[in-house]
Motif scaffolding. Sequence first.
Motif, PDB file in Angstrom:
ATOM      1  N   TRP A   1      64.124 -21.261 109.915  1.00  0.00           N
ATOM      2  CA  TRP A   1      63.941 -20.185 110.871  1.00  0.00           C
ATOM      3  C   TRP A   1      63.018 -19.092 110.315  1.00  0.00           C
TER       4      TRP A   1
ATOM      5  N   ILE B   1      71.067 -18.195 117.337  1.00  0.00           N
ATOM      6  CA  ILE B   1      70.372 -19.409 117.786  1.00  0.00           C
ATOM      7  C   ILE B   1      70.957 -20.661 117.134  1.00  0.00           C
TER       8      ILE B   1
ATOM      9  N   MET C   1      73.870 -21.458 119.316  1.00  0.00           N
ATOM     10  CA  MET C   1      73.363 -22.108 120.528  1.00  0.00           C
ATOM     11  C   MET C   1      73.071 -23.582 120.263  1.00  0.00           C
TER      12      MET C   1
ATOM     13  N   SER D   1      74.641 -26.798 122.178  1.00  0.00           N
ATOM     14  CA  SER D   1      73.779 -27.842 122.708  1.00  0.00           C
ATOM     15  C   SER D   1      74.185 -29.206 122.162  1.00  0.00           C
TER      16      SER D   1
ATOM     17  N   LEU E   1      70.372 -23.861 129.411  1.00  0.00           N
ATOM     18  CA  LEU E   1      71.507 -23.400 128.604  1.00  0.00           C
ATOM     19  C   LEU E   1      71.349 -21.898 128.438  1.00  0.00           C
ATOM     20  N   ASP E   2      72.312 -21.155 128.941  1.00  0.00           N
ATOM     21  CA  ASP E   2      72.194 -19.697 129.023  1.00  0.00           C
ATOM     22  C   ASP E   2      73.456 -19.090 128.419  1.00  0.00           C
ATOM     23  N   LEU E   3      73.327 -18.489 127.230  1.00  0.00           N
ATOM     24  CA  LEU E   3      74.495 -18.034 126.481  1.00  0.00           C
ATOM     25  C   LEU E   3      74.444 -16.539 126.205  1.00  0.00           C
TER      26      LEU E   3
ATOM     27  N   PHE F   1      76.096 -13.825 123.538  1.00  0.00           N
ATOM     28  CA  PHE F   1      76.782 -13.750 122.248  1.00  0.00           C
ATOM     29  C   PHE F   1      77.673 -12.507 122.256  1.00  0.00           C
TER      30      PHE F   1
ATOM     31  N   PRO G   1      67.188 -29.987 122.021  1.00  0.00           N
ATOM     32  CA  PRO G   1      66.604 -29.166 123.098  1.00  0.00           C
ATOM     33  C   PRO G   1      66.446 -27.681 122.787  1.00  0.00           C
ATOM     34  N   THR G   2      67.163 -27.174 121.797  1.00  0.00           N
ATOM     35  CA  THR G   2      67.036 -25.733 121.518  1.00  0.00           C
ATOM     36  C   THR G   2      66.166 -25.453 120.298  1.00  0.00           C
TER      37      THR G   2
ATOM     38  N   ALA H   1      63.548 -22.561 119.949  1.00  0.00           N
ATOM     39  CA  ALA H   1      63.981 -21.167 119.763  1.00  0.00           C
ATOM     40  C   ALA H   1      63.753 -20.697 118.327  1.00  0.00           C
ATOM     41  N   LEU H   2      63.623 -21.648 117.397  1.00  0.00           N
ATOM     42  CA  LEU H   2      63.288 -21.275 116.016  1.00  0.00           C
ATOM     43  C   LEU H   2      61.986 -20.495 115.951  1.00  0.00           C
TER      44      LEU H   2
ATOM     45  N   ARG I   1      61.053 -16.184 117.565  1.00  0.00           N
ATOM     46  CA  ARG I   1      61.204 -14.840 117.023  1.00  0.00           C
ATOM     47  C   ARG I   1      59.918 -14.343 116.362  1.00  0.00           C
TER      48      ARG I   1
ATOM     49  N   GLN J   1      70.744 -15.740 124.644  1.00  0.00           N
ATOM     50  CA  GLN J   1      69.594 -16.620 124.561  1.00  0.00           C
ATOM     51  C   GLN J   1      69.700 -17.637 125.683  1.00  0.00           C
ATOM     52  N   ARG J   2      68.567 -17.933 126.273  1.00  0.00           N
ATOM     53  CA  ARG J   2      68.529 -18.955 127.320  1.00  0.00           C
ATOM     54  C   ARG J   2      67.394 -19.919 126.996  1.00  0.00           C
ATOM     55  N   VAL J   3      67.670 -21.205 127.068  1.00  0.00           N
ATOM     56  CA  VAL J   3      66.635 -22.216 126.851  1.00  0.00           C
ATOM     57  C   VAL J   3      66.648 -23.166 128.037  1.00  0.00           C
TER      58      VAL J   3
END
Lengths: 146, 150
Positions: free
Chosen positions: A37, A64, A67, A71, A86-88, A90, B62-63, B66-67, B70, B89-91
């Motif tokens: 990351w 993340i 998340m 997933s 996918l909508d989360l 925190f 699938p996510t 998101a890495l 940022r 967060q939404r993906v």
Amino acid sequence: MTQSARLYFEDVELGDEIGPAIVTVADDQVVDFCSLWGNPAPNRFTDQEQAEKVGLSEPIVPGIMSMALVSRVLTDWAGAGTVEDLDLVFRGTIPHNQPLHVGFQISDTDQDESGNHIQCDITMTGPVPDRPYIIGTARLNLPSRG
Amino acid sequence: MPTQIDYEYDHSLYGVEHESGPFQVTKEIIDVYASSVGEDNPIFTDASAARAAGFGDQVAPPTLCALFERGELPDIKLQFGRRQFHGGQRVEPRAAIVAGDTLTASSHLKDVYTKTGRTGTMVHVVWETTFRNQDGIVVADVQRSQVVRE
């Protein structure tokens, strides 16, 4: 996306509850994730001292990463390539090395020309079920037996 | 239209796209990502299995994109609060991302709004990012909500 799902639309009914699946995040998993990351250890996600500097009692699991865990649980259940959205949110800090309970409930189903869709409400909790770390929704597109 | 809030910030950021990348999606990145979250579906761990399932190469979970989300985004110069955390967060995956892909990202400020709860007022800053692959195909839309509190 090409489907490789193990679950069919006809297997699911409105109101079905799935799980909870229990997942645990070890310290070294967080270190690996943070290295990808661009946030290498030590940081507030991996190190006690760094966590305390920003007001946390202990290192936490990055949002993340949590998340990605949700997933993973979804695709374990429904198959790869099924997640459309996918909508989360925190809502709490997530500790390392503690059992995390990830559960879903089917809140809607519909079929149209774009596919066979199900909507799920999602929660991730720790030991106290009514204080979720994460809430959210997911929309999946499942294959049909028909 | 952005939500009206009581706190000052830089409204000129609306309507401006911020480009970032390229981001190389390598087999090594997919492997470490998958193992760090316990992902063991063969299409995410084995190129042969992914190809047999109709994909061009080992598939990114699938996510994963998101890495890259940022990347450096502008300071909105919000005149409120000091503490920040990742609020949501939404993906929305649009197409498969596979090993060897090169992604680019286009981000814009989507909204800034307030919520008041038991712990006081929080300002949510929402950025929306679209990822495209080397062929210009949209592979994912991602929204990130950063929360600022008193």
